[in-house]
Design an enzyme around this catalytic site. Structure first.
Site, PDB file in Angstrom:
ATOM      1  N   ASP A   1       0.813  -1.214   0.000  1.00 47.44           N
ATOM      2  CA  ASP A   1       0.000   0.000   0.000  1.00 47.44           C
ATOM      3  C   ASP A   1       0.848   1.265   0.000  1.00 47.44           C
ATOM      4  O   ASP A   1       1.483   1.587   1.002  1.00 47.44           O
ATOM      5  CB  ASP A   1      -0.905  -0.035   1.238  1.00 47.44           C
ATOM      6  CG  ASP A   1      -1.761   1.204   1.381  1.00 47.44           C
ATOM      7  OD1 ASP A   1      -2.004   1.883   0.368  1.00 47.44           O
ATOM      8  OD2 ASP A   1      -2.202   1.486   2.513  1.00 47.44           O
TER       9      ASP A   1
ATOM     10  N   ASP B   1      -2.104   5.848  -5.167  1.00 44.49           N
ATOM     11  CA  ASP B   1      -2.367   4.992  -4.013  1.00 44.49           C
ATOM     12  C   ASP B   1      -2.744   3.581  -4.452  1.00 44.49           C
ATOM     13  O   ASP B   1      -3.856   3.331  -4.916  1.00 44.49           O
ATOM     14  CB  ASP B   1      -3.496   5.603  -3.180  1.00 44.49           C
ATOM     15  CG  ASP B   1      -3.721   4.886  -1.866  1.00 44.49           C
ATOM     16  OD1 ASP B   1      -3.083   3.832  -1.634  1.00 44.49           O
ATOM     17  OD2 ASP B   1      -4.512   5.379  -1.045  1.00 44.49           O
TER      18      ASP B   1
END
Length: 512
Positions: free
Chosen positions: A106, A293
């Site tokens: 992430d 992201d």
């Protein structure tokens, strides 16, 4: 319909969940983490329906950032972190000998956490691998408490230190979180065990040094660069690849367009205007912030622009009565002020719906909150009217630039009010209309990066039972941190993405 749609959005992405089963360090000095697909099962669909009660668009106070990101008043940020939607995750090892875990890689967070063998009261822990420090010869006690809040839930526990294996490379004495509480249904349903953050230390909980930083510090990789290739073809078994130490030329076409990181923490950069079809929206003409992201599946942006996109693609959302009231009562006044070349940011304060703080309009109710007799319900109404007015100004201004008539502009603004996304952010579209929908383009580094409707529309089911959902969701962050876009896996699937820690930049090129 709203509740069912939330459930659909919850499980649609689970149908694409992926995990890494292959990792290798090749002769070119690159470390590769291979990704494969996992099919949706019945339990995931049930869990997704249960989790639909949780907000897709959530406000997250990002870890009480201080010294490096400005004053405390400037550190709150809203992030789309619904991990139930996350599609790409891979395998790592913790301890000696390594205990295996699947984690999301992430770029929108910076900590590593996995479930702890000391997690007794959370049901989710019983459905995932758990780290047992007693079985590791390299474990070092830390004990510092930790808690992280995400849009789709929170975890808490304590820090420990141990060896972390990523694709055959070992990061020694890495600080990570042993999660002892995972209360959210998201973590119960998820195929992943934990999360490995690839963001900067500035947003790391407990000031822990991220795994990626330690890989660089200890010279474990060739160059301080990692890259994502995400395969968006649902029919392919191969899900994609994360490459640590550089990028694989087989993953992209042409050259990358690089932009500098403007604020360390997230992989944040400046973005230009957004185009719907061949027409600019004008909202980000002066610049917007954006974040790449990998832990987010959707494309999140300001409600003003998402509503314009919804109108263009025929998406249905919640009708805003406040929005229609503003257009009906103040539309002509807004038009007159725009034609008189008044400053757009001051118009809503000039007609009395907002006050102007020197840079933007803010709700009158915020200014009057100190009054003892202030009515909370009128304050909420004031917030809605101010926001609706500011959106109407943008919409009308974009139409004026196209030389539309007043009646047509007011009708257009009224139509947009009906296309505003509902509070959860998701919007449904007609599957048969997908081929005729416009392309949406983002301006990055002076270049337009287009997405075709087949790339930003998510399809659930087959044949007559199929339902389609817009990949755009509303997310409003005020200045100075916003307006902000979050470019998740939908964008990163179309464009190979490079994260360069050495030169502090992010690069995009068409994925191969």
């Amino acid at each position: 319909m709203g509740v069912n749609l939330k459930a659909i959005v919850g499980f649609v992405f689970l149908s694409f969940l992926l995990f890494a089963v292959v990792s290798s360090a090749s002769n070119d000095g690159l470390l590769r983490i291979g990704l494969k697909k996992v099919k949706l099962d019945k339990n995931n669909r049930i869990a997704a329906r249960l989790d639909s009660k949780e907000t897709l668009r959530a406000s997250i106070r990002k870890y009480n950032l201080c010294s490096n990101l400005g004053e405390s008043g400037d550190t709150d940020i809203v992030a789309l972190k619904n991990y139930l939607d996350s599609q790409y995750y891979g395998e790592i090892g913790v301890g000696s000998p390594p205990q295996k875990f699947t984690v999301i890689f992430d770029t929108g967070s910076s900590n590593l956490w996995v479930p702890s063998s000391k997690c007794y009261l959370s049901v989710a822990c019983y459905f995932h691998s758990k780290y047992d420090s007693g079985k590791s010869s390299t474990y070092k006690k830390n004990g510092k408490s930790a808690e992280i809040s995400y849009g789709s839930g929170s975890i808490s526990g304590f820090f420990s230190n141990d060896a972390i294996e990523v694709g055959g490379l070992v990061v020694k004495d890495q600080e990570f979180i042993e999660a002892t509480k995972e209360p959210s249904i998201t973590f119960l349903a998820a195929k992943f065990d934990g999360i490995l953050g690839l963001g900067f230390k500035e947003i790391s909980v407990g000031d822990a040094v991220p795994v990626w930083d330690n890989m660089i510090k200890h010279g474990l990789i060739k160059d301080p660069v990692f890259s994502f290739w995400l395969n968006r073809n649902a029919e392919d078994e191969e899900g994609g690849e994360i490459v640590f130490g550089g990028m694989d030329p087989k993953h992209y076409k042409g050259k990358h367009t690089f932009v500098p990181v403007t604020q360390k923490g997230y992989w944040q950069f400046n973005m230009g205007d957004v185009h719907i079809g061949d027409k600019p929206t004008g909202y980000c003409a002066s610049g917007c912030a954006a974040i790449a992201d990998s832990g987010t599946s959707l494309l999140a942006g300001p409600t003003t622009i998402i509503t314009m996109i919804n109108q263009a693609i025929g998406a249905s959302g919640v009708v805003s009565q406040q929005c229609k009231a503003v257009v009906s009562q103040y539309g002509e006044a807004i038009m007159d002020l725009l034609l008189s070349e008044a400053q757009p940011k001051r118009i809503c304060s000039q007609i009395g719906l907002c006050t102007f703080d020197g840079t933007r309009g803010i709700s009158i109710s915020i200014q009057s909150v100190v009054d003892e007799g202030n009515d909370k319900s009128s304050g909420v109404l004031g917030d809605a009217m101010c926001s609706a007015c500011e959106m109407a100004v943008v919409w009308m201004r974009s139409q004026l630039k196209q030389n539309q008539t007043q009646d047509r502009i007011l009708d257009y603004a009224s139509q947009l009010c009906e296309r505003m996304p509902n509070p959860m952010g998701e919007s449904a579209v007609d599957c048969e209309s997908v081929p005729s929908m416009p392309r949406v383009a983002f301006t990055i580094g002076g270049k337009e990066f287009e997405l075709a409707p087949e790339e930003y529309i998510l399809k659930v089911g087959q044949g007559s039972a199929a339902q389609c959902i817009s990949g755009f969701t509303a997310l409003d962050i005020p200045p100075p941190r916003g307006p902000l876009w979050i470019l998740g896996d939908i964008f990163m699937g179309r464009y190979h993405t490079v994260f360069d820690s050495g030169k502090l930049r992010v690069g995009f090129a068409e994925a191969a």
